[in-house]
Design a protein around this motif. Structure first.
Motif, PDB file in Angstrom:
ATOM      1  N   VAL A   1       0.877  -1.170   0.000  1.00 21.57           N
ATOM      2  CA  VAL A   1       0.000   0.000   0.000  1.00 21.57           C
ATOM      3  C   VAL A   1       0.915   1.222   0.000  1.00 21.57           C
ATOM      4  CG1 VAL A   1      -1.781   1.262   1.260  1.00 21.57           C
ATOM      5  CG2 VAL A   1      -1.799  -1.249   1.235  1.00 21.57           C
ATOM      6  N   ASP A   2       0.989   1.868  -1.143  1.00 19.88           N
ATOM      7  CA  ASP A   2       1.926   2.975  -1.333  1.00 19.88           C
ATOM      8  C   ASP A   2       1.312   4.297  -0.878  1.00 19.88           C
ATOM      9  OD1 ASP A   2       4.012   4.572  -2.050  1.00 19.88           O
ATOM     10  OD2 ASP A   2       4.009   4.040  -4.169  1.00 19.88           O
ATOM     11  N   GLN A   3       1.018   4.359   0.393  1.00 15.08           N
ATOM     12  CA  GLN A   3       0.506   5.573   1.039  1.00 15.08           C
ATOM     13  C   GLN A   3       1.465   5.832   2.203  1.00 15.08           C
ATOM     14  OE1 GLN A   3      -2.537   7.294   0.247  1.00 15.08           O
ATOM     15  NE2 GLN A   3      -1.885   8.810   1.728  1.00 15.08           N
ATOM     16  N   ILE A   4       2.683   6.263   1.869  1.00 15.88           N
ATOM     17  CA  ILE A   4       3.750   6.370   2.855  1.00 15.88           C
ATOM     18  C   ILE A   4       3.653   7.697   3.617  1.00 15.88           C
ATOM     19  CG2 ILE A   4       6.260   6.506   3.161  1.00 15.88           C
ATOM     20  CD1 ILE A   4       6.530   4.654   0.729  1.00 15.88           C
ATOM     21  N   THR A   5       3.647   7.601   4.939  1.00 17.71           N
ATOM     22  CA  THR A   5       3.698   8.797   5.782  1.00 17.71           C
ATOM     23  C   THR A   5       5.144   9.040   6.176  1.00 17.71           C
ATOM     24  OG1 THR A   5       1.483   8.405   6.665  1.00 17.71           O
ATOM     25  CG2 THR A   5       2.925   9.835   7.952  1.00 17.71           C
ATOM     26  N   THR A   6       5.593  10.284   6.027  1.00 13.97           N
ATOM     27  CA  THR A   6       6.949  10.639   6.427  1.00 13.97           C
ATOM     28  C   THR A   6       6.900  11.786   7.421  1.00 13.97           C
ATOM     29  OG1 THR A   6       7.269  12.260   4.655  1.00 13.97           O
ATOM     30  CG2 THR A   6       7.863   9.973   4.171  1.00 13.97           C
ATOM     31  N   SER A   7       7.911  11.831   8.271  1.00 17.80           N
ATOM     32  CA  SER A   7       7.995  12.921   9.237  1.00 17.80           C
ATOM     33  C   SER A   7       9.444  13.195   9.607  1.00 17.80           C
ATOM     34  CB  SER A   7       7.221  12.575  10.517  1.00 17.80           C
ATOM     35  OG  SER A   7       7.303  13.636  11.453  1.00 17.80           O
ATOM     36  N   ARG A   8       9.725  14.463   9.791  1.00 22.14           N
ATOM     37  CA  ARG A   8      10.981  14.868  10.410  1.00 22.14           C
ATOM     38  C   ARG A   8      10.824  14.715  11.920  1.00 22.14           C
ATOM     39  NH1 ARG A   8      14.914  17.584   8.856  1.00 22.14           N
ATOM     40  NH2 ARG A   8      14.918  19.071  10.566  1.00 22.14           N
ATOM     41  N   VAL A   9      11.934  14.635  12.601  1.00 19.97           N
ATOM     42  CA  VAL A   9      11.933  14.608  14.059  1.00 19.97           C
ATOM     43  C   VAL A   9      11.889  16.057  14.540  1.00 19.97           C
ATOM     44  CG1 VAL A   9      13.220  13.928  16.123  1.00 19.97           C
ATOM     45  CG2 VAL A   9      13.287  12.481  14.067  1.00 19.97           C
ATOM     46  N   ASN A  10      10.922  16.366  15.381  1.00 16.91           N
ATOM     47  CA  ASN A  10      10.839  17.723  15.920  1.00 16.91           C
ATOM     48  C   ASN A  10      12.100  18.034  16.724  1.00 16.91           C
ATOM     49  OD1 ASN A  10       9.214  15.647  17.457  1.00 16.91           O
ATOM     50  ND2 ASN A  10       9.519  17.142  19.086  1.00 16.91           N
ATOM     51  N   ASP A  11      12.581  19.268  16.633  1.00 19.39           N
ATOM     52  CA  ASP A  11      13.850  19.655  17.260  1.00 19.39           C
ATOM     53  C   ASP A  11      13.906  19.347  18.754  1.00 19.39           C
ATOM     54  OD1 ASP A  11      14.794  20.521  14.816  1.00 19.39           O
ATOM     55  OD2 ASP A  11      14.295  22.622  15.171  1.00 19.39           O
ATOM     56  N   SER A  12      12.802  19.563  19.460  1.00 17.59           N
ATOM     57  CA  SER A  12      12.803  19.346  20.910  1.00 17.59           C
ATOM     58  C   SER A  12      12.988  17.875  21.279  1.00 17.59           C
ATOM     59  CB  SER A  12      11.519  19.892  21.536  1.00 17.59           C
ATOM     60  OG  SER A  12      10.384  19.211  21.010  1.00 17.59           O
ATOM     61  N   ALA A  13      12.666  16.967  20.351  1.00 18.86           N
ATOM     62  CA  ALA A  13      12.802  15.530  20.637  1.00 18.86           C
ATOM     63  C   ALA A  13      14.248  15.140  20.905  1.00 18.86           C
ATOM     64  CB  ALA A  13      12.241  14.702  19.489  1.00 18.86           C
ATOM     65  N   TRP A  14      15.175  15.879  20.299  1.00 15.48           N
ATOM     66  CA  TRP A  14      16.588  15.557  20.511  1.00 15.48           C
ATOM     67  C   TRP A  14      17.024  15.892  21.932  1.00 15.48           C
ATOM     68  CZ3 TRP A  14      17.999  12.366  17.000  1.00 15.48           C
ATOM     69  CH2 TRP A  14      17.469  12.456  15.714  1.00 15.48           C
ATOM     70  N   VAL A  15      16.235  16.720  22.615  1.00 17.36           N
ATOM     71  CA  VAL A  15      16.534  17.095  23.999  1.00 17.36           C
ATOM     72  C   VAL A  15      15.709  16.265  24.986  1.00 17.36           C
ATOM     73  CG1 VAL A  15      16.502  18.984  25.679  1.00 17.36           C
ATOM     74  CG2 VAL A  15      17.139  19.445  23.300  1.00 17.36           C
ATOM     75  N   ASP A  16      14.383  16.202  24.732  1.00 18.33           N
ATOM     76  CA  ASP A  16      13.503  15.555  25.713  1.00 18.33           C
ATOM     77  C   ASP A  16      13.050  14.147  25.318  1.00 18.33           C
ATOM     78  OD1 ASP A  16      11.470  15.936  23.814  1.00 18.33           O
ATOM     79  OD2 ASP A  16      10.568  17.627  24.881  1.00 18.33           O
ATOM     80  N   GLY A  17      13.396  13.702  24.107  1.00 16.78           N
ATOM     81  CA  GLY A  17      13.053  12.346  23.683  1.00 16.78           C
ATOM     82  C   GLY A  17      11.625  12.157  23.222  1.00 16.78           C
ATOM     83  N   ALA A  18      10.825  13.228  23.195  1.00 15.00           N
ATOM     84  CA  ALA A  18       9.411  13.107  22.829  1.00 15.00           C
ATOM     85  C   ALA A  18       9.181  13.524  21.379  1.00 15.00           C
ATOM     86  CB  ALA A  18       8.551  13.956  23.759  1.00 15.00           C
TER      87      ALA A  18
END
Length: 181
Positions: A141-158
């Motif tokens: 099923v070629d309905q691919i969702t992509t996302s960047r990692v939000n900047d704050s995640a690199w600090v708080d892991g969320a």
């Protein structure tokens, strides 16, 4: 209800892809049951290990066969899919009966889809999956969702998916369920 097996392509505790899978689980709430594949003990593929089938590989194959569909949540490593995920798919795509190496695998005709969380290389990794998944005989099923990692995640892991990403996950969930009907 349909059974969807989630394969999280990062084994890291607190994985951003695991967090994306949790968001996708919400998109499937009340529409399908979700389980997560435990594949951390799958060895590096070698034909020398195929017989007898290693217990972790047998467990992976059984989980895949019991599912109606698989949904892979994958990081992007060097503009491609992680080697560990490719290794898992190599094992899962091998014929169940090695007397006929062209025979059915655990993945045979399994409906599949992929979502990607990374800070770059989405298009390149998506193209690898678009070529690989049909080749290993899944119904992709070629309905691919992509996302960047939000900047704050690199600090708080969320990992915090944007509203657009959540909408895309909902569309992907609907496309996956539609492919199962």
């Amino acid at each position: 209800m349909k059974n969807i097996l989630f394969i999280v392509g990062s084994l890291r505790e607190g994985s951003f892809n695991k967090q994306m899978a949790t968001a996708a689980e919400q998109a499937l709430a009340g529409k399908a049951t979700v389980s997560y594949l435990d594949w951390k003990d799958v060895p590096v593929f070698s034909q020398d290990l195929e017989v007898p089938t290693p217990a972790p590989v047998a467990a992976v194959r059984e989980a895949i066969q019991a599912a109606d569909a698989i949904w892979i949540f994958s990081p992007v490593y060097n503009f491609s899919i992680p080697g560990s995920v490719k290794n898992l798919l190599d094992w899962a795509s091998r014929a169940l009966d090695l007397s006929d190496t062209t025979g059915a695998s655990a993945l045979q005709d399994k409906v599949s889809t992929v979502s990607l969380v990374a800070n770059g290389g989405h298009e390149q990794a998506a193209e690898v999956y678009r070529n690989l998944m049909p080749f290993i005989r899944t119904k992709f099923v070629d309905q691919i969702t992509t996302s960047r990692v939000n900047d704050s995640a690199w600090v708080d892991g969320a990992f915090v998916p944007s509203e657009e990403v959540l909408a895309d996950l909902n569309k992907q969930a609907e496309a996956l369920l539609e492919a199962l009907n």
